[in-house]
Design a protein around this motif. Structure first.
Motif, mmCIF file in Angstrom:
data_model
loop_
_atom_site.group_PDB
_atom_site.id
_atom_site.type_symbol
_atom_site.label_atom_id
_atom_site.label_comp_id
_atom_site.label_asym_id
_atom_site.label_seq_id
_atom_site.Cartn_x
_atom_site.Cartn_y
_atom_site.Cartn_z
ATOM 1 N N UNK A 343 34.683 54.929 42.341
ATOM 2 C CA UNK A 343 33.800 54.277 42.351
ATOM 3 C C UNK A 343 33.596 52.688 42.156
ATOM 4 N N UNK A 344 34.735 52.222 41.935
ATOM 5 C CA UNK A 344 35.365 50.669 41.417
ATOM 6 C C UNK A 344 35.961 50.211 41.099
ATOM 7 N N UNK A 345 36.615 49.446 41.754
ATOM 8 C CA UNK A 345 38.078 48.569 41.832
ATOM 9 C C UNK A 345 38.399 48.287 40.142
ATOM 10 N N UNK A 346 37.252 47.584 39.316
ATOM 11 C CA UNK A 346 37.728 47.237 38.155
ATOM 12 C C UNK A 346 38.237 48.979 36.975
ATOM 13 N N UNK A 347 39.136 47.896 36.552
ATOM 14 C CA UNK A 347 39.096 49.554 34.918
ATOM 15 C C UNK A 347 38.088 49.355 33.851
ATOM 16 N N UNK A 348 37.602 47.498 34.062
ATOM 17 C CA UNK A 348 36.519 47.116 32.916
ATOM 18 C C UNK A 348 35.146 48.180 32.949
ATOM 19 N N UNK A 376 42.643 46.507 24.586
ATOM 20 C CA UNK A 376 43.405 46.553 25.605
ATOM 21 C C UNK A 376 42.328 44.991 25.858
ATOM 22 N N UNK A 377 41.424 45.214 25.925
ATOM 23 C CA UNK A 377 39.928 44.122 26.423
ATOM 24 C C UNK A 377 41.014 43.064 25.824
ATOM 25 N N UNK A 378 41.282 42.732 24.532
ATOM 26 C CA UNK A 378 41.518 41.151 24.708
ATOM 27 C C UNK A 378 43.119 41.438 24.812
ATOM 28 N N UNK A 379 43.624 41.969 25.089
ATOM 29 C CA UNK A 379 45.147 41.388 25.839
ATOM 30 C C UNK A 379 44.642 41.060 26.907
ATOM 31 N N UNK A 380 44.064 41.515 27.350
ATOM 32 C CA UNK A 380 43.638 40.752 29.380
ATOM 33 C C UNK A 380 41.810 40.124 29.789
ATOM 34 N N UNK A 381 41.494 39.204 27.845
ATOM 35 C CA UNK A 381 41.269 37.953 28.438
ATOM 36 C C UNK A 381 41.484 36.885 29.499
ATOM 37 N N UNK A 382 41.251 35.944 29.983
ATOM 38 C CA UNK A 382 41.822 35.350 30.984
ATOM 39 C C UNK A 382 41.841 34.188 29.913
ATOM 40 N N UNK A 383 42.124 32.641 30.831
ATOM 41 C CA UNK A 383 42.412 31.007 29.756
ATOM 42 C C UNK A 383 40.869 30.640 29.476
ATOM 43 N N UNK A 384 40.419 31.288 30.607
ATOM 44 C CA UNK A 384 38.550 30.444 30.720
ATOM 45 C C UNK A 384 37.797 31.392 29.433
ATOM 46 N N UNK A 386 37.106 34.885 30.095
ATOM 47 C CA UNK A 386 36.274 35.950 31.492
ATOM 48 C C UNK A 386 37.356 36.650 31.700
ATOM 49 N N UNK A 387 36.876 37.743 31.893
ATOM 50 C CA UNK A 387 37.804 39.109 32.334
ATOM 51 C C UNK A 387 38.173 39.251 34.209
ATOM 52 N N UNK A 388 38.645 39.863 34.367
ATOM 53 C CA UNK A 388 38.736 40.350 35.779
ATOM 54 C C UNK A 388 39.859 40.617 36.748
ATOM 55 N N UNK A 389 40.113 42.221 37.326
ATOM 56 C CA UNK A 389 40.915 43.401 37.992
ATOM 57 C C UNK A 389 41.953 41.439 39.314
#
Length: 470
Positions: A343-348, A376-384, A386-389
């Motif tokens: 139902x959603x594109x994002x695994x978040x 997993x969340x900590x490993x995928x945080x972006x430099x700014x 944020x998070x996003x697929x």
């Protein structure tokens, strides 16, 4: 004109990666060719329409070989029907040749994309004819079979067919008379509300209110909101199952959320309607569903947990169902710690729903699943921060922050604290900016963005984060 302005430089339409652009590009290209064929262009020259259709066809030629198609609503019916219809337009000499559509005027035609069956729309229509009607399940995507039904069409008692402007337009094109005036009135009202454009579905007031209410309840329902949410819960709850919108089938997702919202508002209601969706060790979102939904089952788990907290003596059977649903969810966690959903594109989104549902349970397996998700969340945080697929988004950042806040193993970890601090400005900016636009990440026939729901997630998560820092 609006459609022409939305065409990308590469010739496609839609949002997201290439596979998501297949269906919208087919739909717009078919509409342009139909307009050229019928000579119904008014404010736009045929030359401009033809140029857009030509580049759309070229984009489709490349898209058809892409693969990795998303699990959006009825894509297996809508795509092959549009390919057939586009080729029918091209087979009319006055379309391809007169408008100089490059290789398409010399006989080139679109192939069916890999994995799609050209005969499926007609087969579905044949089943409808054999059954003597169009089942409710097909109303929302009726445009995929409308022209195959030979005037056997569903009745529309009033409003939109399947809560879908596109399905309603296809229904009107069949030439049926009964309910026509009401359908035109309903479509006009939708166009007026959205400045002449049409959304994927309308209205989504049931779905929207339930998701907004659960988001606001996360940091604790403000007292001023409780009467309204209790009214919503009373209006929405249905002992036969809740529909996400008028004209849709009852589903476990909305039914579970109605039970959950009732409990959160202090007026718990019986989860008995969920029994209709039981499917062994989990719950189908719809009766007869092909693929299970992790987020729908997470909502069921939350609903059952909330009900049992109010009615702990309900019985062992419901507790067994709750525990089985929990185990089904745990079994679907990916090796990296995330969950995914249709139902959603994002695994978040999927991961936050599952973590939230599991956080009400104890035991080493559950705790390990939540810890793994937070890692997993900590490993995928972006430099700014944020998070996003695909790109940075406030909505997905809100889900990621919630996951970290739910993990007791990360409560005092410096890296988690630093990650939350870096994310705060993303949520602040989206909360303080009037009219912040959230990108389309949700699945219907194509991608859409329920703005009120996304904004509620951001607002509630920021409140949670600030409360934690006090």
């Amino acid at each position: 004109m609006w459609l022409l302005e939305q065409q990308s430089p590469a010739g496609s339409w839609g949002e997201g990666p290439a596979p998501y652009r297949l269906l919208p590009t087919l739909a717009v290209t078919e509409a342009l060719l139909s307009t050229l064929r019928n000579g119904t262009a008014a404010a736009v020259s045929p030359q401009r329409l033809a140029a857009a259709a030509d580049t759309g066809l070229t984009a489709l030629r490349d898209l058809c070989s892409t693969g990795g198609w998303p699990d959006t609503a009825a894509i297996e019916i809508l795509v092959p029907d549009l390919v057939l219809l586009i080729n029918e337009h091209l087979n009319q000499s006055e379309v391809a040749a007169q408008h100089r559509l490059g290789p398409w005027a010399r006989g080139q035609r679109l192939p069916q994309p890999c994995g799609f069956q050209a005969a499926l729309p007609e087969r579905i229509a044949e089943r409808c004819r054999a059954a003597g009607g169009v089942p409710l399940k097909l109303h929302h995507t009726f445009e995929g079979i409308a022209r195959h039904l030979r005037r056997m069409v569903p009745s529309v008692p009033g409003g939109l067919l399947g809560s879908s402007p596109a399905a309603t337009a296809a229904w009107l094109a069949t030439g049926t008379d009964s309910g026509r005036e009401q359908a035109v009135t309903a479509l006009t009202a939708v166009a007026d509300r959205y400045d002449g454009l049409f959304p994927e579905a309308s209205p989504i007031s049931v779905f929207e209110r339930l998701w907004v209410a659960t988001a606001l309840a996360r940091p604790g329902l403000p007292t001023v909101c409780v009467p309204s949410i209790r009214t919503w819960a009373a209006e929405i709850y249905d002992a036969t199952g809740v529909r996400g919108a008028p004209g849709l089938l009852p589903d476990a997702d909305d039914t579970a959320m109605a039970v959950l919202v009732s409990a959160l508002a202090g007026v718990p209601r019986d989860p008995a309607p969920l029994a209709a969706f039981e499917a062994g060790d989990h719950y189908d979102c719809y009766v007869g569903e092909d693929t299970g939904s992790s987020t729908a089952n997470a909502h069921v788990l939350q609903a059952l947990t909330a009900w049992l907290s109010h009615r702990p003596t309900t019985g062992d059977a419901l507790q067994t169902r709750r525990d089985g649903t929990r185990d089904w969810i745990l079994a679907r966690q990916q090796p990296d710690g995330a969950w995914h959903d249709k139902w959603h594109t994002s695994p978040y989104y999927a991961t936050e729903r599952c973590v939230t549902a599991l956080s009400g349970h104890t035991g080493p397996t559950t705790r390990e699943a939540v810890r793994s998700a937070a890692d997993w969340v900590l490993a995928t945080q972006r430099e700014d921060g944020s998070w996003g697929v695909w790109d940075s988004t406030a909505e997905e950042t809100a889900y990621a922050v919630c996951i970290l806040l739910k993990s007791t193993d990360h409560a005092a970890r410096p890296d988690a604290t630093a990650a939350l601090r870096r994310a705060e400005h993303i949520l602040r900016d989206a909360s303080s900016s009037s009219g912040h636009h959230h990108p389309a990440l949700w699945h219907d026939k194509t991608l859409y963005a329920p703005q009120a729901m996304a904004q509620a997630e951001v607002t509630a998560t920021l409140e949670l984060l600030l409360t934690r820092q006090l």
